[in-house]
Design an enzyme around this catalytic site. Structure first.
Site, PDB file in Angstrom:
ATOM      1  CG  ASP A 239      -1.793   1.169   1.444  1.00 29.19           C
ATOM      2  OD1 ASP A 239      -1.619   2.159   0.721  1.00 29.19           O
ATOM      3  OD2 ASP A 239      -2.652   1.168   2.362  1.00 29.19           O
ATOM      4  CE  LYS A 263      -5.184   3.191   0.762  1.00 28.42           C
ATOM      5  NZ  LYS A 263      -4.724   3.561   2.108  1.00 28.42           N
TER       6      LYS A 263
HETATM    7  O1  OSB Z   1      -4.052   1.588   5.049  1.00 28.95           O
HETATM    8  O2  OSB Z   1      -5.706   1.301   3.765  1.00 28.95           O
HETATM    9  C1  OSB Z   1      -5.172   1.908   4.688  1.00 28.95           C
HETATM   10  C2  OSB Z   1      -7.664   4.292   6.308  1.00 28.95           C
HETATM   11  C3  OSB Z   1      -6.852   5.383   6.498  1.00 28.95           C
HETATM   12  C4  OSB Z   1      -5.535   5.317   6.131  1.00 28.95           C
HETATM   13  C5  OSB Z   1      -5.009   4.181   5.570  1.00 28.95           C
HETATM   14  C6  OSB Z   1      -5.821   3.073   5.365  1.00 28.95           C
HETATM   15  C7  OSB Z   1      -7.159   3.127   5.774  1.00 28.95           C
HETATM   16  C8  OSB Z   1      -8.067   2.004   5.685  1.00 28.95           C
HETATM   17  C9  OSB Z   1      -9.546   2.273   5.549  1.00 28.95           C
HETATM   18  O3  OSB Z   1      -7.719   0.854   5.763  1.00 28.95           O
HETATM   19  C10 OSB Z   1      -9.941   2.514   4.143  1.00 28.95           C
HETATM   20  C11 OSB Z   1     -11.351   3.013   4.002  1.00 28.95           C
HETATM   21  O4  OSB Z   1     -12.272   2.353   4.501  1.00 28.95           O
HETATM   22  O5  OSB Z   1     -11.555   4.063   3.376  1.00 28.95           O
HETATM   23 MG    MG Z   2      -3.340  -0.027   3.964  1.00 23.46          MG
END
Ligand code: OSB
Ligand code: MG
Length: 369
Positions: A239, A263
């Site tokens: 990620d 993302k």
């Molecule tokens: O690591 O995917 C991530 C939320 C905030 C920052 C990083 C992450 C996340 C989530 C939730 O895992 C994602 C969502 O439900 O929008």
């Molecule tokens: Mg993540």
């Protein structure tokens, strides 16, 4: 595309409940809605996804605003656009700040699709009419609370459960969860909380039949992740370490990641997301769409992108009601039995809920193009 002005709406919205990760707890979300208006009166929308504090990546709500106003809007003033794919190369002259770039590019994609009278999903080359979605559950106070959150999410139909972990709140909890839910697709997301020194602990996760382990190691790393992947059967999904197609190419070459979380904000927009999707498809690497606790506009962009064929795994784009009492779009995003229908009306396919926008807005600025 005759761009005329950009309106920046700063919003502040309160999450239904705090969301806890290995890096911190979030309860309020501040962000900008970017509204691009053309000379025919069409409007395209984008959403900034950085948090107020730079604990996920280095960008913040304020840095997003400054980069958009000081750097990106001036670039748009100097160039005529015919297609949204032209935005990425124009912004590429500036280093980093992918979330700022993506918010503006996303608004231009929406505007482009509306001008063409096609859905954003279609404009991006998406073929799916519906997408399967999962849910990301933050760190809970007790295992009991976690188990009941999972039960509730499964009742709502979410297709896979992602659990946040951090040192001290990991193997034992996941073991307990696995005992309760022997067949549920479960994955764990560490948000960079471990290092290779934790290898024996990370190997214990390997016995829990997880779909994947997301970003266990350092937030820019692709070397140690390859070393770790060599010792695990469970796929690693990167990620935080993925900022571009270049990063994806190197990560796949090294064997650091068998799955990619895309993302839009992290990689600088929809054009780059599409390229990453296409590359992964060729390489046989499944992708899924990650989330940043978005409100409706950001959610709508995630849904459109997830319509592309290689978004094989359920993403983190849950329904509007997952985080919000009231969302800023109409209709709200509905996930039914873990399925969201991809809108077919022009652009992102959701209208701005003007009343909600006004209610949550703390600032509004207009810039001529
Ligand atoms: O690591 O995917 C991530 C939320 C905030 C920052 C990083 C992450 C996340 C989530 C939730 O895992 C994602 C969502 O439900 O929008
Ligand atoms: Mg993540």
């Amino acid at each position: 595309m005759p761009l005329k002005k950009i309106i920046m709406h700063k919003l502040r919205m309160r999450l239904k409940e705090p969301f806890a990760t290995s890096f911190g707890v979030m309860q309020e979300k501040e962000f900008y809605i970017i509204e691009v208006v053309d000379s025919d009166g069409n409007k395209g929308y984008g959403e900034t996804v950085a948090f107020s504090v730079p604990w996920y990546t280095e960008e913040t709500v304020k840095s997003n605003r400054d980069i958009i106003v000081d750097c990106l809007i001036p670039i748009l003033r100097e160039h005529e656009l015919y297609h949204p794919d032209e935005v990425f190369p124009l912004f590429e002259k500036l280093r980093g700040n992918n979330m700022a770039k993506a918010a503006v590019e996303g608004a231009i994609w929406d505007l482009y699709a509306k001008r063409k009278g096609i859905s954003l999903a279609t404009a991006l080359g998406g073929e799916k009419t519906e997408i399967g979605v999962g849910i990301s559950i933050g760190i809970q106070r007790t295992v009991g609370e976690l188990i009941s959150k999972i039960e509730q999410s499964l009742e709502e139909g979410y297709k896979r459960i992602k659990l946040k972990i951090k040192p001290g709140l990991d193997v034992e909890i996941l073991r307990e969860v696995r005992r309760h839910f022997p067949d549920t697709p479960i994955m764990a997301d560490a948000n960079s909380a471990y290092s290779l020194k934790d290898i024996s602990l990370l190997k214990e996760l390997d016995d829990l039949d997880l779909m994947m382990i997301e970003q266990p190691l350092q937030h820019y790393d692709i070397i140690d992740h390859a070393k770790l992947q060599n010792q695990l059967k469970t796929p690693i999904c990167l990620d935080e370490s993925i900022h571009s197609l270049y990063d994806v190419e190197k990560a796949i070459e090294l064997g650091s990641s068998k799955v990619i979380n895309i993302k839009i904000g992290r990689v600088g927009g929809l054009s780059e997301s599409k390229r990453i999707h296409n590359y992964c498809k060729k390489q046989g690497i499944p992708v899924w769409c990650g989330g940043m606790l978005e409100a409706g506009i950001g959610r709508a962009h995630n849904i459109a992108l997830s319509a592309l064929a290689n978004f094989i795994l359920p993403g983190d784009t849950s329904g509007s009601s997952r985080y919000w009492e009231e969302d800023i779009i109409h209709p709200e995003v509905i996930a039914e039995k873990g399925i969201i229908k991809v809108p077919t009306s022009p652009g992102i396919g959701y209208e701005i809920n003007e009343d909600a926008l006004r209610k949550f807005r703390v600032e509004r600025q207009e810039y001529q193009i």
